[in-house]
Scaffold this motif. Structure first.
Motif, PDB file in Angstrom:
ATOM      1  N   UNK A  83      11.326  28.653  25.984  1.00 13.64           N
ATOM      2  CA  UNK A  83      10.032  27.885  26.328  1.00 13.64           C
ATOM      3  C   UNK A  83       9.058  29.034  27.043  1.00 13.64           C
ATOM      4  N   UNK A  84       7.898  28.552  27.058  1.00 18.30           N
ATOM      5  CA  UNK A  84       6.700  29.380  27.663  1.00 18.30           C
ATOM      6  C   UNK A  84       5.347  28.878  27.412  1.00 18.30           C
ATOM      7  N   UNK A  85       4.497  29.577  27.500  1.00 15.65           N
ATOM      8  CA  UNK A  85       2.932  29.306  27.458  1.00 15.65           C
ATOM      9  C   UNK A  85       2.366  29.750  26.052  1.00 15.65           C
ATOM     10  N   UNK A  86       1.947  28.890  25.168  1.00 16.63           N
ATOM     11  CA  UNK A  86       1.392  29.439  24.095  1.00 16.63           C
ATOM     12  C   UNK A  86       0.103  28.758  23.678  1.00 16.63           C
ATOM     13  N   UNK A  87      -0.788  29.381  22.888  1.00 16.98           N
ATOM     14  CA  UNK A  87      -1.957  28.708  22.466  1.00 16.98           C
ATOM     15  C   UNK A  87      -1.732  27.918  21.369  1.00 16.98           C
ATOM     16  N   UNK A  88      -2.930  26.697  21.218  1.00 19.11           N
ATOM     17  CA  UNK A  88      -2.631  26.056  19.974  1.00 19.11           C
ATOM     18  C   UNK A  88      -2.761  26.958  18.650  1.00 19.11           C
ATOM     19  N   UNK A  89      -1.826  26.366  17.740  1.00 17.82           N
ATOM     20  CA  UNK A  89      -1.577  27.022  16.749  1.00 17.82           C
ATOM     21  C   UNK A  89      -0.504  28.249  16.663  1.00 17.82           C
ATOM     22  N   UNK A  90      -0.142  28.228  17.785  1.00 13.00           N
ATOM     23  CA  UNK A  90       1.190  29.400  17.866  1.00 13.00           C
ATOM     24  C   UNK A  90       2.473  28.812  17.577  1.00 13.00           C
ATOM     25  N   UNK A  91       3.410  29.685  17.964  1.00 14.33           N
ATOM     26  CA  UNK A  91       4.958  29.347  17.647  1.00 14.33           C
ATOM     27  C   UNK A  91       5.753  29.891  18.651  1.00 14.33           C
ATOM     28  N   UNK A  92       6.966  29.003  18.720  1.00 15.38           N
ATOM     29  CA  UNK A  92       7.834  29.399  19.748  1.00 15.38           C
ATOM     30  C   UNK A  92       9.233  29.171  18.987  1.00 15.38           C
ATOM     31  N   UNK A  93      10.351  29.709  19.473  1.00 18.33           N
ATOM     32  CA  UNK A  93      11.578  29.406  19.000  1.00 18.33           C
ATOM     33  C   UNK A  93      12.441  29.279  20.171  1.00 18.33           C
ATOM     34  N   UNK A  94      13.011  27.973  20.180  1.00 15.31           N
ATOM     35  CA  UNK A  94      13.987  27.433  21.360  1.00 15.31           C
ATOM     36  C   UNK A  94      15.376  27.847  21.014  1.00 15.31           C
ATOM     37  N   UNK A  95      16.145  28.116  21.990  1.00 14.98           N
ATOM     38  CA  UNK A  95      17.581  28.372  21.602  1.00 14.98           C
ATOM     39  C   UNK A  95      18.402  27.481  22.610  1.00 14.98           C
ATOM     40  N   UNK A  96      19.566  26.984  22.414  1.00 19.02           N
ATOM     41  CA  UNK A  96      20.229  26.180  23.105  1.00 19.02           C
ATOM     42  C   UNK A  96      21.670  26.775  22.905  1.00 19.02           C
ATOM     43  N   UNK A  97      22.159  27.522  23.899  1.00 14.31           N
ATOM     44  CA  UNK A  97      23.751  28.354  24.030  1.00 14.31           C
ATOM     45  C   UNK A  97      24.565  27.278  24.391  1.00 14.31           C
ATOM     46  N   UNK A  98      25.589  26.804  23.905  1.00 16.83           N
ATOM     47  CA  UNK A  98      26.644  25.794  24.160  1.00 16.83           C
ATOM     48  C   UNK A  98      27.740  26.371  24.505  1.00 16.83           C
ATOM     49  N   UNK A  99      28.773  25.861  25.483  1.00 17.17           N
ATOM     50  CA  UNK A  99      30.001  26.419  25.818  1.00 17.17           C
ATOM     51  C   UNK A  99      30.840  25.327  26.354  1.00 17.17           C
ATOM     52  N   UNK A 100      32.154  25.558  26.471  1.00 17.70           N
ATOM     53  CA  UNK A 100      32.839  24.601  27.184  1.00 17.70           C
ATOM     54  C   UNK A 100      33.322  23.208  26.233  1.00 17.70           C
ATOM     55  N   UNK A 101      33.025  23.324  24.997  1.00 14.66           N
ATOM     56  CA  UNK A 101      33.645  22.287  24.041  1.00 14.66           C
ATOM     57  C   UNK A 101      33.527  22.671  22.484  1.00 14.66           C
ATOM     58  N   UNK A 102      34.032  22.111  21.781  1.00 11.91           N
ATOM     59  CA  UNK A 102      33.976  22.426  20.371  1.00 11.91           C
ATOM     60  C   UNK A 102      32.503  22.203  19.808  1.00 11.91           C
ATOM     61  N   UNK A 103      31.866  23.241  19.646  1.00 16.19           N
ATOM     62  CA  UNK A 103      30.595  23.010  19.186  1.00 16.19           C
ATOM     63  C   UNK A 103      30.503  22.526  17.990  1.00 16.19           C
ATOM     64  N   UNK A 104      31.019  23.090  17.016  1.00 10.97           N
ATOM     65  CA  UNK A 104      31.081  22.392  15.556  1.00 10.97           C
ATOM     66  C   UNK A 104      31.535  20.947  15.353  1.00 10.97           C
TER      67      UNK A 104
END
Length: 118
Positions: free
Chosen positions: A9-30
């Motif tokens: 996350x973060x600050x971005x100007x209109x028209x811009x792009x971001x990529x969020x990630x979510x790292x999982x642990x402690x369970x069978x992700x699949x």
């Protein structure tokens, strides 16, 4: 212990792009369907995008369809949200959610702030 840790996350100007990630642990992700939600100030939390266990099917809120893409890498236990053509109305805290299929348990991350502003 189940953990979902969002980043990107973060600050971005209109028209811009971001990529969020979510790292999982402690369970069978699949074995969990994954989704991204968001909550803007004074508003209810809403579904942004979801993806099935294998990534074979996805769904999107009408407001983000064509601009956002959800994906997952089961080898890395990570789900992503690519956000393009961002608008000020996309400003919110974005949360990662896991829905474990076999017992229907739901887990949430702590959220990451996305601010779209000039």
């Amino acid at each position: 212990q189940v953990q979902l840790v969002e980043s990107g996350g973060g600050l971005v100007q209109p028209g811009g792009s971001l990529r969020l990630s979510c790292a999982a642990s402690g369970f069978a992700f699949g074995s969990a369907a994954m989704s991204w939600y968001r909550q803007a100030p004074g508003k209810e939390r809403e579904l942004v995008a979801g993806i099935t266990t294998t990534g074979g099917n996805t769904n999107y809120a009408a407001s983000v369809k064509g601009r956002f893409t959800i994906s997952r890498d089961n080898a890395k236990n990570t789900v992503y949200l690519q956000m393009n053509s961002l608008k000020p109305e996309d400003t919110a805290v974005y949360y990662c959610r896991a829905f474990r299929i076999y017992d229907q348990r739901i887990y949430w991350g702590q959220g990451t702030q996305v601010t779209v502003s000039s």
